[in-house]
Design a protein around this motif. Structure first.
Motif, PDB file in Angstrom:
ATOM      1  N   THR A  20      67.752  32.499  46.742  1.00 49.23           N
ATOM      2  CA  THR A  20      67.133  33.613  47.348  1.00 49.23           C
ATOM      3  C   THR A  20      65.739  33.266  47.504  1.00 49.23           C
ATOM      4  O   THR A  20      65.127  33.858  48.557  1.00 49.23           O
ATOM      5  CB  THR A  20      67.351  34.877  46.616  1.00 49.23           C
ATOM      6  OG1 THR A  20      66.830  34.799  45.212  1.00 49.23           O
ATOM      7  CG2 THR A  20      68.634  35.474  46.609  1.00 49.23           C
ATOM      8  N   PHE A  21      65.051  32.472  46.632  1.00 51.68           N
ATOM      9  CA  PHE A  21      63.642  32.122  46.799  1.00 51.68           C
ATOM     10  C   PHE A  21      63.331  31.293  48.026  1.00 51.68           C
ATOM     11  O   PHE A  21      62.461  31.643  48.946  1.00 51.68           O
ATOM     12  CB  PHE A  21      63.101  31.391  45.614  1.00 51.68           C
ATOM     13  CG  PHE A  21      61.821  31.177  45.853  1.00 51.68           C
ATOM     14  CD1 PHE A  21      60.706  31.801  45.643  1.00 51.68           C
ATOM     15  CD2 PHE A  21      61.569  29.638  45.849  1.00 51.68           C
ATOM     16  CE1 PHE A  21      59.267  31.420  45.551  1.00 51.68           C
ATOM     17  CE2 PHE A  21      59.949  29.344  46.144  1.00 51.68           C
ATOM     18  CZ  PHE A  21      59.017  30.381  45.834  1.00 51.68           C
ATOM     19  N   LEU A  22      64.240  30.296  48.219  1.00 50.88           N
ATOM     20  CA  LEU A  22      64.001  29.565  49.499  1.00 50.88           C
ATOM     21  C   LEU A  22      64.183  30.352  50.858  1.00 50.88           C
ATOM     22  O   LEU A  22      63.407  30.075  51.785  1.00 50.88           O
ATOM     23  CB  LEU A  22      64.953  28.281  49.191  1.00 50.88           C
ATOM     24  CG  LEU A  22      64.751  27.386  50.438  1.00 50.88           C
ATOM     25  CD1 LEU A  22      63.478  26.620  50.609  1.00 50.88           C
ATOM     26  CD2 LEU A  22      65.704  26.131  50.180  1.00 50.88           C
ATOM     27  N   GLU A  79      53.152  31.830  43.821  1.00 51.79           N
ATOM     28  CA  GLU A  79      52.334  30.981  44.952  1.00 51.79           C
ATOM     29  C   GLU A  79      52.557  29.654  45.003  1.00 51.79           C
ATOM     30  O   GLU A  79      52.623  29.013  45.912  1.00 51.79           O
ATOM     31  CB  GLU A  79      51.050  31.628  45.012  1.00 51.79           C
ATOM     32  CG  GLU A  79      50.799  33.084  45.067  1.00 51.79           C
ATOM     33  CD  GLU A  79      50.960  33.593  46.573  1.00 51.79           C
ATOM     34  OE1 GLU A  79      51.095  33.015  47.495  1.00 51.79           O
ATOM     35  OE2 GLU A  79      51.247  34.810  46.525  1.00 51.79           O
ATOM     36  N   SER A  80      52.613  29.195  43.595  1.00 49.99           N
ATOM     37  CA  SER A  80      52.765  27.554  43.658  1.00 49.99           C
ATOM     38  C   SER A  80      54.176  27.346  43.986  1.00 49.99           C
ATOM     39  O   SER A  80      54.019  26.225  44.844  1.00 49.99           O
ATOM     40  CB  SER A  80      52.162  27.157  42.253  1.00 49.99           C
ATOM     41  OG  SER A  80      51.088  27.442  41.604  1.00 49.99           O
ATOM     42  N   LYS A  81      55.053  27.704  43.771  1.00 52.89           N
ATOM     43  CA  LYS A  81      56.406  27.390  44.315  1.00 52.89           C
ATOM     44  C   LYS A  81      56.440  27.575  45.774  1.00 52.89           C
ATOM     45  O   LYS A  81      57.015  26.682  46.631  1.00 52.89           O
ATOM     46  CB  LYS A  81      57.467  28.392  43.666  1.00 52.89           C
ATOM     47  CG  LYS A  81      57.707  28.300  42.253  1.00 52.89           C
ATOM     48  CD  LYS A  81      58.802  29.051  41.851  1.00 52.89           C
ATOM     49  CE  LYS A  81      59.405  29.062  40.289  1.00 52.89           C
ATOM     50  NZ  LYS A  81      60.292  29.881  40.172  1.00 52.89           N
ATOM     51  N   GLU A  82      55.787  28.753  46.362  1.00 51.77           N
ATOM     52  CA  GLU A  82      55.687  28.849  47.734  1.00 51.77           C
ATOM     53  C   GLU A  82      54.972  27.628  48.630  1.00 51.77           C
ATOM     54  O   GLU A  82      55.362  27.098  49.424  1.00 51.77           O
ATOM     55  CB  GLU A  82      55.331  30.217  48.440  1.00 51.77           C
ATOM     56  CG  GLU A  82      56.264  31.297  48.001  1.00 51.77           C
ATOM     57  CD  GLU A  82      55.744  32.609  48.409  1.00 51.77           C
ATOM     58  OE1 GLU A  82      54.824  32.864  49.263  1.00 51.77           O
ATOM     59  OE2 GLU A  82      56.246  33.576  48.058  1.00 51.77           O
ATOM     60  N   MET A  83      53.932  26.959  48.035  1.00 51.28           N
ATOM     61  CA  MET A  83      53.351  25.866  48.342  1.00 51.28           C
ATOM     62  C   MET A  83      53.946  24.733  48.249  1.00 51.28           C
ATOM     63  O   MET A  83      54.131  24.028  49.443  1.00 51.28           O
ATOM     64  CB  MET A  83      52.023  25.848  47.544  1.00 51.28           C
ATOM     65  CG  MET A  83      50.840  26.876  47.577  1.00 51.28           C
ATOM     66  SD  MET A  83      49.690  26.985  46.650  1.00 51.28           S
ATOM     67  CE  MET A  83      49.042  25.093  46.425  1.00 51.28           C
ATOM     68  N   GLN A  84      54.959  24.677  47.350  1.00 45.83           N
ATOM     69  CA  GLN A  84      55.818  23.439  47.562  1.00 45.83           C
ATOM     70  C   GLN A  84      56.698  23.412  48.316  1.00 45.83           C
ATOM     71  O   GLN A  84      57.058  22.224  48.939  1.00 45.83           O
ATOM     72  CB  GLN A  84      56.430  23.243  45.984  1.00 45.83           C
ATOM     73  CG  GLN A  84      55.454  23.019  44.729  1.00 45.83           C
ATOM     74  CD  GLN A  84      54.868  21.979  45.015  1.00 45.83           C
ATOM     75  OE1 GLN A  84      54.971  20.799  45.588  1.00 45.83           O
ATOM     76  NE2 GLN A  84      53.382  21.868  44.904  1.00 45.83           N
ATOM     77  N   VAL A  85      57.379  24.757  48.896  1.00 49.49           N
ATOM     78  CA  VAL A  85      58.187  24.785  49.940  1.00 49.49           C
ATOM     79  C   VAL A  85      57.681  24.478  51.206  1.00 49.49           C
ATOM     80  O   VAL A  85      58.073  23.590  52.012  1.00 49.49           O
ATOM     81  CB  VAL A  85      58.811  26.164  49.858  1.00 49.49           C
ATOM     82  CG1 VAL A  85      59.752  26.589  50.992  1.00 49.49           C
ATOM     83  CG2 VAL A  85      59.643  26.413  48.868  1.00 49.49           C
ATOM     84  N   ILE A  86      56.072  24.892  51.456  1.00 52.38           N
ATOM     85  CA  ILE A  86      55.587  24.621  52.651  1.00 52.38           C
ATOM     86  C   ILE A  86      55.327  23.242  52.895  1.00 52.38           C
ATOM     87  O   ILE A  86      55.540  22.633  53.920  1.00 52.38           O
ATOM     88  CB  ILE A  86      54.221  25.371  52.625  1.00 52.38           C
ATOM     89  CG1 ILE A  86      54.627  27.077  52.952  1.00 52.38           C
ATOM     90  CG2 ILE A  86      53.411  25.066  53.979  1.00 52.38           C
ATOM     91  CD1 ILE A  86      53.350  28.052  52.704  1.00 52.38           C
ATOM     92  N   LEU A  87      54.819  22.467  51.809  1.00 54.88           N
ATOM     93  CA  LEU A  87      54.658  21.003  51.713  1.00 54.88           C
ATOM     94  C   LEU A  87      55.758  20.243  52.360  1.00 54.88           C
ATOM     95  O   LEU A  87      55.585  19.101  52.885  1.00 54.88           O
ATOM     96  CB  LEU A  87      54.123  20.534  50.357  1.00 54.88           C
ATOM     97  CG  LEU A  87      52.735  20.808  50.069  1.00 54.88           C
ATOM     98  CD1 LEU A  87      52.375  20.330  48.509  1.00 54.88           C
ATOM     99  CD2 LEU A  87      51.831  20.332  50.961  1.00 54.88           C
ATOM    100  N   ARG A  88      57.025  20.753  52.364  1.00 59.40           N
ATOM    101  CA  ARG A  88      58.243  20.039  52.697  1.00 59.40           C
ATOM    102  C   ARG A  88      58.103  19.601  54.218  1.00 59.40           C
ATOM    103  O   ARG A  88      58.760  18.931  54.727  1.00 59.40           O
ATOM    104  CB  ARG A  88      59.445  20.732  52.710  1.00 59.40           C
ATOM    105  CG  ARG A  88      59.888  21.181  51.130  1.00 59.40           C
ATOM    106  CD  ARG A  88      61.213  21.596  50.954  1.00 59.40           C
ATOM    107  NE  ARG A  88      61.637  22.101  49.501  1.00 59.40           N
ATOM    108  CZ  ARG A  88      62.619  22.705  49.477  1.00 59.40           C
ATOM    109  NH1 ARG A  88      63.460  23.430  50.376  1.00 59.40           N
ATOM    110  NH2 ARG A  88      62.833  23.296  48.231  1.00 59.40           N
ATOM    111  N   TYR A  89      57.484  20.597  55.070  1.00 59.62           N
ATOM    112  CA  TYR A  89      57.259  20.690  56.361  1.00 59.62           C
ATOM    113  C   TYR A  89      56.028  20.159  56.902  1.00 59.62           C
ATOM    114  O   TYR A  89      56.128  19.871  58.114  1.00 59.62           O
ATOM    115  CB  TYR A  89      57.619  22.192  56.932  1.00 59.62           C
ATOM    116  CG  TYR A  89      58.712  22.681  56.339  1.00 59.62           C
ATOM    117  CD1 TYR A  89      60.059  22.485  56.800  1.00 59.62           C
ATOM    118  CD2 TYR A  89      58.793  23.629  55.280  1.00 59.62           C
ATOM    119  CE1 TYR A  89      61.144  22.649  56.194  1.00 59.62           C
ATOM    120  CE2 TYR A  89      59.948  24.167  55.019  1.00 59.62           C
ATOM    121  CZ  TYR A  89      61.207  23.682  55.234  1.00 59.62           C
ATOM    122  OH  TYR A  89      62.047  24.247  54.901  1.00 59.62           O
ATOM    123  N   LEU A  90      54.994  19.887  55.962  1.00 62.26           N
ATOM    124  CA  LEU A  90      53.877  19.210  56.392  1.00 62.26           C
ATOM    125  C   LEU A  90      53.958  17.812  56.173  1.00 62.26           C
ATOM    126  O   LEU A  90      54.630  17.301  55.648  1.00 62.26           O
ATOM    127  CB  LEU A  90      52.614  19.951  55.698  1.00 62.26           C
ATOM    128  CG  LEU A  90      52.358  21.316  55.637  1.00 62.26           C
ATOM    129  CD1 LEU A  90      51.279  21.904  54.658  1.00 62.26           C
ATOM    130  CD2 LEU A  90      51.915  21.559  57.082  1.00 62.26           C
TER     131      LEU A  90
END
Length: 146
Positions: A20-22, A79-90
């Motif tokens: 659910t988080f992802l 917020e840190s977890k969300e940043m890690q998810v975004i980094l997957r696409y950058l």
């Protein structure tokens, strides 16, 4: 595979696996992209999507810092977890040593001799914005020019 396609594939995978988080994080990113597409009435390419993702990353980074200063460890962690998810696409970020090397090359090319030439260096360093945060570039450039 484009970034939007990767986001859709990851959304489907998260829904199938029950993550659910992802799922929620990818949905927020898709919503931000869709909002810009609706506003501009055009389909975005990968460069435009990258700008949106970088903006989302920066927003979360600022929020994480604010939560950390306020002592809200739970929200900081979110917020840190969300940043890690975004980094997957950058694109992969440069290490400090790689960034230092690139900035030294730029400084030599523009013949910068001190902090008064920081503007010239930063103008040339815009090409690094995809692989390094602007704050990191600025901080390192200042330290190299001193």
């Amino acid at each position: 595979m484009s970034i939007k396609e990767r986001l859709q594939a990851d959304l489907k995978e998260a829904m199938k696996s029950g993550d659910t988080f992802l799922r929620d994080c990818v949905r927020l990113l898709n919503a931000a992209i869709k909002q810009v597409e609706v506003d501009t009435r055009q389909s975005l390419d990968d460069n435009a999507v990258l700008k949106i993702l970088k903006s989302a990353y920066k927003q979360r980074e600022d929020a994480a810092n604010a939560y950390k200063e306020a002592g809200r460890a739970d929200l900081y962690e979110q917020e840190s977890k969300e940043m890690q998810v975004i980094l997957r696409y950058l694109p992969a970020q440069l290490s400090d040593e790689q960034l230092r090397q690139r900035l030294e090359e730029i400084i030599a090319r523009v013949q910068a001799s001190g902090l008064k030439d920081l503007g010239k260096v930063m103008q040339e360093a815009k090409s690094l914005s995809d692989v390094a945060d602007g704050r990191r570039i600025s901080t390192m450039a200042k330290s190299l020019l001193q």
